[in-house]
Design an enzyme around this catalytic site. Structure first.
Site, PDB file in Angstrom:
ATOM      1  N   SER A 112     122.696 -40.535  83.418  1.00 20.99           N
ATOM      2  CA  SER A 112     123.540 -39.309  83.165  1.00 20.99           C
ATOM      3  C   SER A 112     122.931 -38.822  81.628  1.00 20.99           C
ATOM      4  CB  SER A 112     124.870 -39.635  83.043  1.00 20.99           C
ATOM      5  OG  SER A 112     125.297 -40.939  82.002  1.00 20.99           O
ATOM      6  N   LYS A 128     129.900 -52.648  83.360  1.00 20.27           N
ATOM      7  CA  LYS A 128     129.469 -51.191  83.763  1.00 20.27           C
ATOM      8  C   LYS A 128     128.587 -50.738  82.227  1.00 20.27           C
ATOM      9  CE  LYS A 128     128.573 -47.166  85.500  1.00 20.27           C
ATOM     10  NZ  LYS A 128     129.217 -46.059  85.239  1.00 20.27           N
ATOM     11  N   GLY A 149     135.729 -35.814  87.618  1.00 18.75           N
ATOM     12  CA  GLY A 149     136.885 -35.498  87.952  1.00 18.75           C
ATOM     13  C   GLY A 149     137.081 -34.607  89.217  1.00 18.75           C
TER      14      GLY A 149
HETATM   15  N1  LIG Z   1     128.634 -38.278  86.823  1.00 21.33           N
HETATM   16  C1  LIG Z   1     128.326 -39.190  87.024  1.00 21.33           C
HETATM   17  O1  LIG Z   1     127.858 -39.438  88.003  1.00 21.33           O
HETATM   18  C2  LIG Z   1     129.098 -40.476  86.519  1.00 21.33           C
HETATM   19  C3  LIG Z   1     130.051 -40.208  85.106  1.00 21.33           C
HETATM   20  N2  LIG Z   1     130.648 -41.262  84.766  1.00 21.33           N
HETATM   21  C4  LIG Z   1     131.160 -40.995  83.522  1.00 21.33           C
HETATM   22  O2  LIG Z   1     132.503 -40.048  83.768  1.00 21.33           O
HETATM   23  C5  LIG Z   1     132.772 -39.471  82.665  1.00 21.33           C
HETATM   24  C6  LIG Z   1     132.948 -37.994  83.224  1.00 21.33           C
HETATM   25  O3  LIG Z   1     131.567 -37.553  83.377  1.00 21.33           O
HETATM   26  P1  LIG Z   1     130.877 -36.002  84.376  1.00 21.33           P
HETATM   27  O4  LIG Z   1     132.155 -35.866  85.223  1.00 21.33           O
HETATM   28  O5  LIG Z   1     129.725 -36.493  84.850  1.00 21.33           O
HETATM   29  O6  LIG Z   1     131.055 -35.177  83.133  1.00 21.33           O
HETATM   30  P2  LIG Z   1     130.908 -33.429  83.498  1.00 21.33           P
HETATM   31  O7  LIG Z   1     130.586 -32.862  82.000  1.00 21.33           O
HETATM   32  O8  LIG Z   1     130.420 -33.347  84.600  1.00 21.33           O
HETATM   33  O9  LIG Z   1     132.686 -33.101  83.539  1.00 21.33           O
HETATM   34  C7  LIG Z   1     133.403 -32.996  82.276  1.00 21.33           C
HETATM   35  C8  LIG Z   1     134.131 -31.669  82.621  1.00 21.33           C
HETATM   36  O10 LIG Z   1     135.156 -31.378  81.749  1.00 21.33           O
HETATM   37  C9  LIG Z   1     134.901 -30.137  81.211  1.00 21.33           C
HETATM   38  N3  LIG Z   1     135.660 -29.900  79.927  1.00 21.33           N
HETATM   39  C10 LIG Z   1     135.282 -30.481  78.674  1.00 21.33           C
HETATM   40  N4  LIG Z   1     136.065 -30.264  77.577  1.00 21.33           N
HETATM   41  C11 LIG Z   1     137.006 -29.449  78.366  1.00 21.33           C
HETATM   42  C12 LIG Z   1     138.246 -28.944  77.841  1.00 21.33           C
HETATM   43  N5  LIG Z   1     138.577 -29.173  76.369  1.00 21.33           N
HETATM   44  N6  LIG Z   1     138.885 -28.273  78.643  1.00 21.33           N
HETATM   45  C13 LIG Z   1     138.759 -28.242  80.003  1.00 21.33           C
HETATM   46  N7  LIG Z   1     137.671 -28.852  80.505  1.00 21.33           N
HETATM   47  C14 LIG Z   1     136.708 -29.368  79.715  1.00 21.33           C
HETATM   48  C15 LIG Z   1     133.398 -29.784  81.220  1.00 21.33           C
HETATM   49  O11 LIG Z   1     133.342 -28.422  81.046  1.00 21.33           O
HETATM   50  P3  LIG Z   1     131.686 -28.131  80.464  1.00 21.33           P
HETATM   51  O12 LIG Z   1     130.837 -28.364  81.589  1.00 21.33           O
HETATM   52  O13 LIG Z   1     131.861 -26.474  80.186  1.00 21.33           O
HETATM   53  O14 LIG Z   1     131.459 -28.884  79.406  1.00 21.33           O
HETATM   54  C16 LIG Z   1     133.240 -30.564  82.637  1.00 21.33           C
HETATM   55  O15 LIG Z   1     133.393 -29.630  83.710  1.00 21.33           O
HETATM   56  C17 LIG Z   1     132.018 -39.605  81.502  1.00 21.33           C
HETATM   57  O16 LIG Z   1     132.185 -40.595  80.676  1.00 21.33           O
HETATM   58  C18 LIG Z   1     130.567 -40.373  82.456  1.00 21.33           C
HETATM   59  O17 LIG Z   1     129.829 -41.211  81.489  1.00 21.33           O
HETATM   60  C19 LIG Z   1     130.515 -42.558  85.043  1.00 21.33           C
HETATM   61  C20 LIG Z   1     129.723 -42.653  86.016  1.00 21.33           C
HETATM   62  C21 LIG Z   1     128.925 -41.697  86.807  1.00 21.33           C
HETATM   63  C1  LIG Z   2     123.231 -44.672  86.784  1.00 22.76           C
HETATM   64  C2  LIG Z   2     123.964 -45.541  85.651  1.00 22.76           C
HETATM   65  C3  LIG Z   2     124.307 -46.865  86.376  1.00 22.76           C
HETATM   66  C4  LIG Z   2     122.856 -45.981  84.536  1.00 22.76           C
HETATM   67  O1  LIG Z   2     123.146 -46.998  83.786  1.00 22.76           O
HETATM   68  C5  LIG Z   2     125.035 -44.787  85.036  1.00 22.76           C
HETATM   69  O2  LIG Z   2     126.266 -45.040  84.935  1.00 22.76           O
HETATM   70  C6  LIG Z   2     124.701 -43.540  84.440  1.00 22.76           C
HETATM   71  O3  LIG Z   2     123.615 -42.717  84.607  1.00 22.76           O
HETATM   72  O4  LIG Z   2     125.383 -43.149  83.315  1.00 22.76           O
END
Ligand SMILES: NC(=O)C1=CN([C@@H]2O[C@H](COP(=O)(O)OP(=O)(O)OC[C@H]3O[C@@H](n4cnc5c(N)ncnc54)[C@H](OP(=O)(O)O)[C@@H]3O)[C@@H](O)[C@H]2O)C=CC1
Ligand SMILES: CC(C)(CO)C(=O)C(=O)O
Length: 340
Positions: A273, A204, A12
């Site tokens: 992840s 994915k 995000g």
């Molecule tokens: N990171 C990556 O490389 C990838 C991620 N994804 C997917 O994207 C999605 C997001 O992942 P990712 O960005 O890594 O996750 P993160 O945990 O980094 O981001 C989520 C954020 O939301 C915050 N949060 C949670 N609940 C609340 C709330 N109620 N109010 C306000 N903030 C809140 C969390 O805070 P806190 O940390 O305090 O919990 C955290 O900062 C997942 O489904 C993931 O599988 C897909 C591909 C790659």
């Molecule tokens: C790196 C990869 C592609 C592994 O499935 C991923 O999406 C994750 O870590 O959540």
């Protein structure tokens, strides 16, 4: 165009920086030290090209932001239901919800057609609360390809990728999906609008389903899992079960299983992840990535023996580490060998 990113962590936050740079009126909902750092110092994005710092509006209180044109949900998938009350103040009559999460989204069977039309997927939407309170008609699908990380509060490191595929559940090129694609593209991201977003969701998920739990169980990186013939075979078996389920649901897999595995291996010595979450004592996305496929298997009558085994092991691994809480009772064990 008002865009709010709910859950501005690794993904995000990355989207937020790029949308802001592209000129969108974007606000970021976050919490804790990360929010405080973004408010005080701006959001820093580190890429191979250097560092960018931008200053979008950052808030803990969606009510102060009010109704938006788009709400991009970039939470971990298991956090979405708990966040419903906080997300609702961002919704006006025409607000679109963009599900930038891994796994099957709550709206999956909206405009799906056929016998499963309108089904709630319990593993990602317990009790159908997202379906009932957000409404499936708001949903725009999004498949997240990039990898990013919050390396310290307020600081996001880009690891690879810039593509966020978008798609309407009914496959149309609606005004709202095209405008969102334009906003992301203006920020330097790739945001193709697909007419079959579910195919891409499965492509994915195909990787997440197997590599994520195998890595959490073995602590191996993607290159190791995919080059060791035995873990590769486990991954392949899980993927073939998932493919059978997808096939029954009308999904088209545009690459074959070996190519998909090789693609993951090419990412290199990367920790999934799920492994990163385990190592950091954070909740693991087990139900949205695995239980959901088991649930859909039951739905369409496809057995999932390998997925069942890996799921049982990774749930227990997660529970013992304090990174997973079961929402459903385990199914009774089946005898491995029929009684003589
Ligand atoms: N990171 C990556 O490389 C990838 C991620 N994804 C997917 O994207 C999605 C997001 O992942 P990712 O960005 O890594 O996750 P993160 O945990 O980094 O981001 C989520 C954020 O939301 C915050 N949060 C949670 N609940 C609340 C709330 N109620 N109010 C306000 N903030 C809140 C969390 O805070 P806190 O940390 O305090 O919990 C955290 O900062 C997942 O489904 C993931 O599988 C897909 C591909 C790659
Ligand atoms: C790196 C990869 C592609 C592994 O499935 C991923 O999406 C994750 O870590 O959540």
């Amino acid at each position: 165009m008002r865009i709010c990113i709910f859950g501005s962590g690794a993904i995000g936050g990355y989207m937020g920086v790029r949308l802001h740079q592209g000129g969108a009126d974007v606000s970021l909902v976050a919490r804790g030290a990360h929010l405080q750092a973004m408010r005080e110092n701006g959001v820093k994005l580190i890429t191979d090209e250097g560092e960018d710092v931008v200053h979008p509006k950052c808030s803990a209180d969606p009510a102060e932001l009010g109704p938006q044109d788009y709400v991009i949900i970039a939470l971990k998938a298991h956090s979405v239901t708990g966040a419903i009350p906080s997300i609702l103040p961002l919704l006006g009559p025409d607000t679109a919800i963009v599900t930038a999460v891994n796994g099957i989204p709550y709206w999956y069977f909206h405009k799906h057609g056929g016998e499963y039309e309108g089904r709630v997927v319990e593993s990602v939407d317990p009790g159908g609360r997202q379906w009932a309170e957000f409404g499936p008609q708001r949903a725009i699908g999004c498949v997240v390809y990039p990898a990013t990380e919050v390396v310290e509060p307020g600081v996001i490191k880009h690891v690879y990728g810039d593509k966020f595929s978008l798609g309407e559940p009914d496959g149309s090129s609606s005004d709202r999906v095209m405008k969102l694609s334009e906003a992301l593209t203006a920020g330097g991201l790739r945001a193709p609008v697909l007419d079959k977003i579910r195919d891409e969701i499965w492509l994915k998920l195909w990787g997440n389903l197997c590599f994520n739990p195998i890595s959490a169980l073995t602590h191996a990186t993607l290159d190791v899992i995919t080059s060791d013939p035995e873990t590769r075979a486990v991954a392949r078996a899980m993927m073939m079960e998932a493919k059978e389920i997808g096939d029954r649901l009308g999904v088209h897999f545009r690459v074959d299983v070996e190519r998909r595995i090789n693609g993951a291996g090419a990412v290199g010595a990367h920790k999934t992840s799920m492994l990163q979450d385990l190592e950091r004592d954070r909740p693991m996305e087990i139900d949205p990535l695995l239980t959901v496929v088991q649930e859909m298997g039951r739905m369409v009558g496809v057995p999932t023996p390998t997925i069942d085994v890996v799921l049982a092991l990774v749930k227990q691994r997660g529970e013992i580490a304090g990174c997973y809480t079961r929402t459903r009772q385990p199914e009774p064990a089946q005898p491995a060998v029929a009684a003589q």
